[in-house]
Design an enzyme around this catalytic site. Structure first.
Site, PDB file in Angstrom:
ATOM      1  N   VAL A   1       0.736   3.914   1.863  1.00 37.40           N
ATOM      2  CA  VAL A   1       1.189   4.436   3.158  1.00 37.40           C
ATOM      3  C   VAL A   1       1.736   3.321   4.049  1.00 37.40           C
ATOM      4  O   VAL A   1       1.820   3.471   5.261  1.00 37.40           O
ATOM      5  CB  VAL A   1       0.057   5.206   3.882  1.00 37.40           C
ATOM      6  CG1 VAL A   1      -0.236   6.512   3.170  1.00 37.40           C
ATOM      7  CG2 VAL A   1      -1.200   4.361   4.015  1.00 37.40           C
ATOM      8  N   CYS A   2       2.119   2.209   3.421  1.00 38.25           N
ATOM      9  CA  CYS A   2       2.724   1.105   4.171  1.00 38.25           C
ATOM     10  C   CYS A   2       4.225   1.070   3.899  1.00 38.25           C
ATOM     11  O   CYS A   2       4.656   1.198   2.751  1.00 38.25           O
ATOM     12  CB  CYS A   2       2.093  -0.219   3.768  1.00 38.25           C
ATOM     13  SG  CYS A   2       2.623  -1.578   4.827  1.00 38.25           S
ATOM     14  N   ILE A   3       5.013   0.920   4.948  1.00 32.45           N
ATOM     15  CA  ILE A   3       6.471   0.882   4.798  1.00 32.45           C
ATOM     16  C   ILE A   3       7.051  -0.417   5.365  1.00 32.45           C
ATOM     17  O   ILE A   3       8.223  -0.479   5.728  1.00 32.45           O
ATOM     18  CB  ILE A   3       7.136   2.115   5.453  1.00 32.45           C
ATOM     19  CG1 ILE A   3       6.704   2.256   6.927  1.00 32.45           C
ATOM     20  CG2 ILE A   3       6.819   3.380   4.670  1.00 32.45           C
ATOM     21  CD1 ILE A   3       7.432   3.369   7.677  1.00 32.45           C
ATOM     22  N   THR A   4       6.226  -1.463   5.382  1.00 32.88           N
ATOM     23  CA  THR A   4       6.676  -2.758   5.908  1.00 32.88           C
ATOM     24  C   THR A   4       7.929  -3.245   5.198  1.00 32.88           C
ATOM     25  O   THR A   4       8.885  -3.710   5.823  1.00 32.88           O
ATOM     26  CB  THR A   4       5.549  -3.806   5.769  1.00 32.88           C
ATOM     27  OG1 THR A   4       4.433  -3.390   6.561  1.00 32.88           O
ATOM     28  CG2 THR A   4       6.015  -5.172   6.230  1.00 32.88           C
TER      29      THR A   4
ATOM     30  N   GLY B   1       0.805  -1.222   0.000  1.00 30.49           N
ATOM     31  CA  GLY B   1       0.000   0.000   0.000  1.00 30.49           C
ATOM     32  C   GLY B   1       0.835   1.268   0.000  1.00 30.49           C
ATOM     33  O   GLY B   1       2.017   1.274   0.367  1.00 30.49           O
TER      34      GLY B   1
END
Length: 325
Positions: free
Chosen positions: A173-176, A171
């Site tokens: 806004v995901c920084i996994t 996504g």
């Protein structure tokens, strides 16, 4: 295994058999219900709220209410059932979530859909929650996730999940993938294809959708439903703060694992961005449906099934050909 993502793939058209794209049917069935389109806004606090959920349910769209106002879920289910709309909520896997399931069962409230919503869904904790829901609320359709491998899909299905949600960190806004080194970011579409081949039950593709054409690509590679975050952010109806810069309105959009959601800077795997104001959610939904109808017409069919059968090419990073939207 072929590795590719949305921007690397173009679908190949077939002969059109309709006179107008408006003849094309975008309806999808998930569980016992039919929905207007195979899309669902992400169950994130800046994407879905109760008024939006009510609008979507009333107008025949699927929704999943987020889990971040825990005490409101039982009243929400009651309200939706009183209005004879579908009830669809999210849960985590902590102790209080088991108490929620017990209370729903005690009150005779059976949500139509429950989504078990954690970042790494291939876990014993998710399997145990699936089994508890299926024991206490056997008529509820259980969606479990998120996962990124065929092994995870099979294990959650075997535990009783009615659908699995595929996507680890693709996504906006995901920084996994940056924080942990793990995930499906950059190859989400290939991961979807990989997982869908192993699945016996519906797959929900979650994350990485940047254009309306990506919805059709998700359907082609095995998704029954497509969860979308950033394309649904920034609307008039959206939750979150609004700011004005140089006369332009922006709305905040943050990830469920961000410090803005958690309220603390601990185990952060999300971030916040500002999305330019997009106007009405209704207008976006109409445009999405029209574009998906066009996709069906290019696929040479009258419904979504046609998209699943088209051929495709992989042309790395060439989809925009230097153009921007």
């Amino acid at each position: 295994m072929k590795v590719f993502d949305y921007e690397d793939v173009q679908l190949i058209p077939n002969k059109c058999i309709v006179n107008s794209r408006s003849e094309c049917d975008t309806t999808v069935i998930l569980g016992k219900h039919a929905f207007k389109m195979p899309i669902v806004p992400a169950n994130m606090q800046t994407i879905i709220n109760e008024p939006i959920a009510e609008f979507l349910a009333e107008n025949g769209y699927f929704y999943i209410m987020h889990r971040f106002n825990g005490s409101t879920r039982i009243p929400f289910v009651k309200k939706m059932k009183e209005r004879q709309w579908i009830s669809s909520i999210s849960v985590g896997v902590k102790k209080e979530e088991y108490l929620l399931i017990e209370e729903l069962a005690k009150q005779g409230l059976t949500p139509d859909y429950i989504t078990i919503d954690i970042a790494h869904g291939h876990s014993n904790s998710v399997i145990e929650m699936i089994q508890r829901i299926k024991t206490r609320l056997p008529e509820t359709f259980v969606i479990a996730g998120n996962v990124g491998t065929p092994e995870a899909v099979r294990e959650l299905e075997n535990a009783g999940a009615d659908a699995t949600k595929v996507g680890i960190g693709p996504g906006k806004v995901c920084i996994t993938k940056i924080k942990t080194g793990f995930g499906t970011g950059g190859w989400q579409l290939a991961a979807l294809r990989w997982c869908a081949k192993a699945a016996r039950k519906p797959i929900i593709a979650d994350g990485g959708i940047r254009t309306h054409g990506d919805i059709a690509k998700s359907i082609r590679f095995g998704a029954t439903m497509v969860m979308i975050g950033s394309l649904f952010a920034g609307h008039e109806e959206s939750s979150g703060e609004t700011k004005i810069e140089n006369g332009v309105a922006y709305k905040e959009y943050f990830g469920s694992a961000s410090e803005f959601q958690k309220g603390e800077k601990k185990n952060v795997e999300g971030k916040k961005i500002w999305i330019q104001h997009k106007g009405s959610l209704k207008d976006t939904l109409v445009e999405m449906q029209q574009d998906l109808q066009s996709s069906i017409s290019y696929a040479g069919g009258r419904d979504l099934e046609a998209i699943r059968k088209v051929d495709y090419v992989i042309v790395k990073n060439s989809i925009f050909n230097g153009d921007t939207i």
